[in-house]
Design a protein around this motif. Structure first.
Motif, PDB file in Angstrom:
ATOM      1  N   LEU A   1       7.396  14.589  -8.150  1.00  0.00           N
ATOM      2  CA  LEU A   1       8.661  13.889  -8.350  1.00  0.00           C
ATOM      3  C   LEU A   1       9.547  13.927  -7.116  1.00  0.00           C
ATOM      4  CD1 LEU A   1       9.465  15.022 -11.999  1.00  0.00           C
ATOM      5  CD2 LEU A   1       8.304  12.966 -11.224  1.00  0.00           C
ATOM      6  N   SER A   2       9.410  14.960  -6.297  1.00  0.00           N
ATOM      7  CA  SER A   2      10.241  15.064  -5.099  1.00  0.00           C
ATOM      8  C   SER A   2       9.846  14.044  -4.048  1.00  0.00           C
ATOM      9  CB  SER A   2      10.142  16.478  -4.517  1.00  0.00           C
ATOM     10  OG  SER A   2       8.816  16.741  -4.082  1.00  0.00           O
ATOM     11  N   SER A   3       8.686  13.421  -4.201  1.00  0.00           N
ATOM     12  CA  SER A   3       8.216  12.457  -3.211  1.00  0.00           C
ATOM     13  C   SER A   3       8.792  11.064  -3.430  1.00  0.00           C
ATOM     14  CB  SER A   3       6.692  12.375  -3.237  1.00  0.00           C
ATOM     15  OG  SER A   3       6.240  11.757  -4.431  1.00  0.00           O
TER      16      SER A   3
ATOM     17  N   ALA B   1       0.823  -1.201   0.000  1.00  0.00           N
ATOM     18  CA  ALA B   1       0.000   0.000   0.000  1.00  0.00           C
ATOM     19  C   ALA B   1       0.858   1.253   0.000  1.00  0.00           C
ATOM     20  CB  ALA B   1      -0.932  -0.007   1.213  1.00  0.00           C
ATOM     21  N   VAL B   2       1.939   1.241   0.782  1.00  0.00           N
ATOM     22  CA  VAL B   2       2.836   2.391   0.836  1.00  0.00           C
ATOM     23  C   VAL B   2       3.495   2.615  -0.518  1.00  0.00           C
ATOM     24  CG1 VAL B   2       4.968   3.290   1.824  1.00  0.00           C
ATOM     25  CG2 VAL B   2       3.264   2.219   3.307  1.00  0.00           C
ATOM     26  N   LEU B   3       3.989   1.528  -1.116  1.00  0.00           N
ATOM     27  CA  LEU B   3       4.640   1.645  -2.421  1.00  0.00           C
ATOM     28  C   LEU B   3       3.666   2.137  -3.475  1.00  0.00           C
ATOM     29  CD1 LEU B   3       7.001  -1.430  -2.664  1.00  0.00           C
ATOM     30  CD2 LEU B   3       7.617   0.976  -2.529  1.00  0.00           C
ATOM     31  N   LEU B   4       2.422   1.635  -3.419  1.00  0.00           N
ATOM     32  CA  LEU B   4       1.427   2.065  -4.392  1.00  0.00           C
ATOM     33  C   LEU B   4       1.161   3.557  -4.241  1.00  0.00           C
ATOM     34  CD1 LEU B   4      -0.554   1.213  -6.590  1.00  0.00           C
ATOM     35  CD2 LEU B   4      -2.242   0.768  -4.807  1.00  0.00           C
ATOM     36  N   GLN B   5       1.099   4.031  -2.983  1.00  0.00           N
ATOM     37  CA  GLN B   5       0.861   5.450  -2.745  1.00  0.00           C
ATOM     38  C   GLN B   5       2.006   6.287  -3.298  1.00  0.00           C
ATOM     39  OE1 GLN B   5       0.533   6.466   1.397  1.00  0.00           O
ATOM     40  NE2 GLN B   5      -0.379   8.450   0.990  1.00  0.00           N
ATOM     41  N   ILE B   6       3.225   5.803  -3.099  1.00  0.00           N
ATOM     42  CA  ILE B   6       4.392   6.500  -3.636  1.00  0.00           C
ATOM     43  C   ILE B   6       4.367   6.493  -5.158  1.00  0.00           C
ATOM     44  CG2 ILE B   6       6.907   6.361  -3.889  1.00  0.00           C
ATOM     45  CD1 ILE B   6       6.987   5.266  -1.032  1.00  0.00           C
ATOM     46  N   ALA B   7       4.016   5.319  -5.728  1.00  0.00           N
ATOM     47  CA  ALA B   7       4.097   5.143  -7.168  1.00  0.00           C
ATOM     48  C   ALA B   7       3.142   6.053  -7.922  1.00  0.00           C
ATOM     49  CB  ALA B   7       3.810   3.680  -7.523  1.00  0.00           C
ATOM     50  N   VAL B   8       1.942   6.284  -7.358  1.00  0.00           N
ATOM     51  CA  VAL B   8       0.966   7.057  -8.106  1.00  0.00           C
ATOM     52  C   VAL B   8       1.119   8.557  -7.909  1.00  0.00           C
ATOM     53  CG1 VAL B   8      -0.720   5.198  -8.001  1.00  0.00           C
ATOM     54  CG2 VAL B   8      -0.742   6.958  -6.236  1.00  0.00           C
ATOM     55  N   SER B   9       2.055   8.952  -7.066  1.00  0.00           N
ATOM     56  CA  SER B   9       2.250  10.377  -6.834  1.00  0.00           C
ATOM     57  C   SER B   9       2.892  11.030  -8.047  1.00  0.00           C
ATOM     58  CB  SER B   9       3.145  10.588  -5.603  1.00  0.00           C
ATOM     59  OG  SER B   9       3.470  11.950  -5.465  1.00  0.00           O
ATOM     60  N   ASN B  10       2.362  12.197  -8.420  1.00  0.00           N
ATOM     61  CA  ASN B  10       2.944  12.952  -9.527  1.00  0.00           C
ATOM     62  C   ASN B  10       3.996  13.935  -9.047  1.00  0.00           C
ATOM     63  OD1 ASN B  10       1.493  11.838 -11.692  1.00  0.00           O
ATOM     64  ND2 ASN B  10      -0.301  13.064 -11.186  1.00  0.00           N
TER      65      ASN B  10
ATOM     66  N   ASN C   1      14.352   7.277 -14.951  1.00  0.00           N
ATOM     67  CA  ASN C   1      13.377   6.815 -15.942  1.00  0.00           C
ATOM     68  C   ASN C   1      11.954   7.214 -15.539  1.00  0.00           C
ATOM     69  OD1 ASN C   1      15.482   5.610 -17.322  1.00  0.00           O
ATOM     70  ND2 ASN C   1      15.116   3.578 -16.457  1.00  0.00           N
ATOM     71  N   ILE C   2      11.659   7.102 -14.254  1.00  0.00           N
ATOM     72  CA  ILE C   2      10.344   7.483 -13.745  1.00  0.00           C
ATOM     73  C   ILE C   2      10.101   8.974 -13.966  1.00  0.00           C
ATOM     74  CG2 ILE C   2       8.964   7.756 -11.640  1.00  0.00           C
ATOM     75  CD1 ILE C   2      10.373   5.156 -10.639  1.00  0.00           C
ATOM     76  N   LYS C   3      11.091   9.783 -13.619  1.00  0.00           N
ATOM     77  CA  LYS C   3      10.961  11.232 -13.773  1.00  0.00           C
ATOM     78  C   LYS C   3      10.792  11.620 -15.239  1.00  0.00           C
ATOM     79  CE  LYS C   3      13.684  12.313  -9.632  1.00  0.00           C
ATOM     80  NZ  LYS C   3      14.948  12.907  -9.120  1.00  0.00           N
ATOM     81  N   ARG C   4      11.544  10.962 -16.127  1.00  0.00           N
ATOM     82  CA  ARG C   4      11.453  11.273 -17.549  1.00  0.00           C
ATOM     83  C   ARG C   4      10.056  10.948 -18.075  1.00  0.00           C
ATOM     84  NH1 ARG C   4      15.621   8.950 -18.933  1.00  0.00           N
ATOM     85  NH2 ARG C   4      14.782   6.892 -19.492  1.00  0.00           N
ATOM     86  N   GLN C   5       9.515   9.810 -17.696  1.00  0.00           N
ATOM     87  CA  GLN C   5       8.177   9.439 -18.136  1.00  0.00           C
ATOM     88  C   GLN C   5       7.129  10.395 -17.580  1.00  0.00           C
ATOM     89  OE1 GLN C   5       6.816   7.439 -20.277  1.00  0.00           O
ATOM     90  NE2 GLN C   5       4.687   7.673 -19.621  1.00  0.00           N
ATOM     91  N   ASN C   6       7.211  10.718 -16.309  1.00  0.00           N
ATOM     92  CA  ASN C   6       6.165  11.507 -15.653  1.00  0.00           C
ATOM     93  C   ASN C   6       6.250  13.000 -15.955  1.00  0.00           C
ATOM     94  OD1 ASN C   6       5.362   9.087 -14.628  1.00  0.00           O
ATOM     95  ND2 ASN C   6       5.929   9.503 -12.519  1.00  0.00           N
ATOM     96  N   ARG C   7       7.359  13.448 -16.546  1.00  0.00           N
ATOM     97  CA  ARG C   7       7.470  14.847 -16.962  1.00  0.00           C
ATOM     98  C   ARG C   7       6.883  15.091 -18.339  1.00  0.00           C
ATOM     99  NH1 ARG C   7      13.573  15.509 -14.687  1.00  0.00           N
ATOM    100  NH2 ARG C   7      13.063  16.476 -12.672  1.00  0.00           N
ATOM    101  N   ASN C   8       6.531  14.028 -19.031  1.00  0.00           N
ATOM    102  CA  ASN C   8       5.960  14.149 -20.366  1.00  0.00           C
ATOM    103  C   ASN C   8       4.500  14.591 -20.259  1.00  0.00           C
ATOM    104  OD1 ASN C   8       5.015  13.916 -22.962  1.00  0.00           O
ATOM    105  ND2 ASN C   8       5.315  11.700 -23.114  1.00  0.00           N
TER     106      ASN C   8
END
Length: 417
Positions: free
Chosen positions: A42-44, A31-40, A79-86
């Motif tokens: 990037l600093s989190s 649950a914690v990882l899922l909460q982190i994963a869906v956050s937009n 890689n996460i930051k690059r994808q989510n900045r698009n």
């Protein structure tokens, strides 16, 4: 052509069994990882030290492995930051328990084999098949996510058993949809399904196919999960050699093997076939790379076992995934549980239940971009990756996002009275 698959996840230990520090996240960790994963934000994204503490890794700080894993994790964050900045992205990337895995480990997570279908392109049957022309109008959206089989936490762990988990999940879901109240054991499939032609590996945790698994179930039946719990290891089969094999217990006839994996409906060999007692009247391999039969199967029958290219999936968190090239390498077996359309973007999607635990993706699921028709086609140029299947072809034609249209199989259950 036929894809056979070997795939595993890194829960409890790595595939090479060289990392005893990996453990399966519990529900709280997921649950914690899922909460982190869906956050937009990037600093989190968690630091490496926070990540290994949350996941339960116990790398020794300052060791070569610690530094190696930290470097991989740092690259994953980039890689996460690059994808989510698009700003035009359809899907979000996020941190999960694969974020510190090596390329070699991720390759072992998947893997594929192909064998030629030869002249046996279809099997004759009195049963109607889903590729027949129909004037029926399909619903714009159909999902089976209400089923207990789809809600269940499917985690193949460190065994190359995606083929067995996908088979068991698809059987359970379709049986449930027809009123049958029972589960199906992926462990018995791992332990018992013969694979003498090395389709997807050497069988068991070293790989096999959904087609071979369903042949086994049709003739030998299948235990429930309570009767044979999942252990993610190769175990001795409790049953006698399958009756669908030749008399010496081996699929040593090429023509026989081709018939077993041919397009079309596959029913029981006799009235004593054990699958009939389960309410299973047969299973069907859908035509390769055809959109309409797959849509019909989901809409009219139930969830479908499909083969896909999952090479780019490890960082998926949420949204509609469109990250597969047309020349997708088919390397993973999963369960297609629905299709629909995003109300905001208008993008159409396929919904897939994966076998990497419910802490991954959208509660264990991923949505793939769905383009109407037999489109997004290319060539899988690597059907011999890993331990090759006997008589593997040099390439196969694949269609749909992540090759989802290439290889699809659906069981047919009778309605329980």
């Amino acid at each position: 052509m036929r894809i056979a698959l070997i795939c595993a996840l890194f829960a409890g230990r790595t595939l090479a069994e060289s990392d005893s520090n990996c453990s399966t996240p519990n529900d709280t960790e997921s649950a914690v990882l899922l909460q982190i994963a869906v956050s937009n934000d990037l600093s989190s994204l968690p630091s490496f030290s926070a990540f290994i503490e949350e996941i339960g890794r116990s790398y020794t700080k300052g060791s070569k492995e610690y530094e190696m894993r930290r470097a991989i994790y740092t690259q994953s964050l980039q890689n996460i930051k690059r994808q989510n900045r698009n700003p035009q992205r359809r899907w979000d990337a996020g941190v999960n328990r694969l974020s510190d895995r090596t390329h070699e480990e991720l390759s072992q997570l998947r893997g594929l084999r192909a064998i030629k279908a030869g002249a046996s392109e279809s099997v004759e049957s009195s049963e109607p098949t889903l590729d027949q022309v129909s004037n029926v109008v399909l619903p714009d959206e159909k999902t089976w996510t209400h089923l207990e089989a789809v809600k269940a936490n499917s985690d193949q762990s460190a065994c190359g058993s995606c083929w067995a988990v996908a088979t068991a999940t698809t059987l359970w879901a379709n049986a449930e949809a027809k009123g049958h109240s029972r589960t199906f054991s992926p462990q018995e499939l791992v332990s018992c399904t013969p694979n003498p032609h090395h389709c997807g590996g050497d069988g068991g945790c070293k790989g096999s196919t959904v087609e071979l698994a369903l042949n086994w179930v049709m003739e030998e039946g299948l235990a429930t999960e309570d009767e044979t719990p999942y252990d993610a290891t190769d175990q001795k089969c409790k049953k006698e050699p399958a009756s669908f094999l030749s008399l010496d217990g081996h699929i040593d006839d090429k023509e026989q093997l081709e018939d077993m994996i041919a397009v079309g409906f596959h029913g029981a060999k006799s009235s004593s076939s054990a699958g009939l007692a389960l309410g299973l009247r047969g299973w069907e391999r859908l035509p390769e790379n055809k959109y309409w039969p797959l849509m019909r199967a989901v809409a009219e029958t139930g969830p479908v076992a499909v083969s896909v290219g999952a090479r780019e999936w490890q960082g998926y968190s949420s949204g509609i995934f469109d990250g597969c090239h047309k020349d997708s390498v088919i390397d993973h077996a999963v369960t297609l549980v629905g299709y629909g359309k995003d109300t905001k973007s208008g993008d159409k999607w396929w919904q897939i239940k994966n076998s990497w635990g419910n802490g991954w993706g959208e509660k264990g699921n991923i949505r793939l971009l769905r383009e109407e028709g037999n489109v997004h086609c290319g060539t899988d140029h690597q059907p011999k990756v890993g331990t090759a299947c006997d008589d593997a072809p040099p390439s196969v034609h694949v269609c749909g996002m992540c090759g989802i249209l290439y290889d699809a199989v659906v069981p047919h259950f009778n309605e329980k009275k």
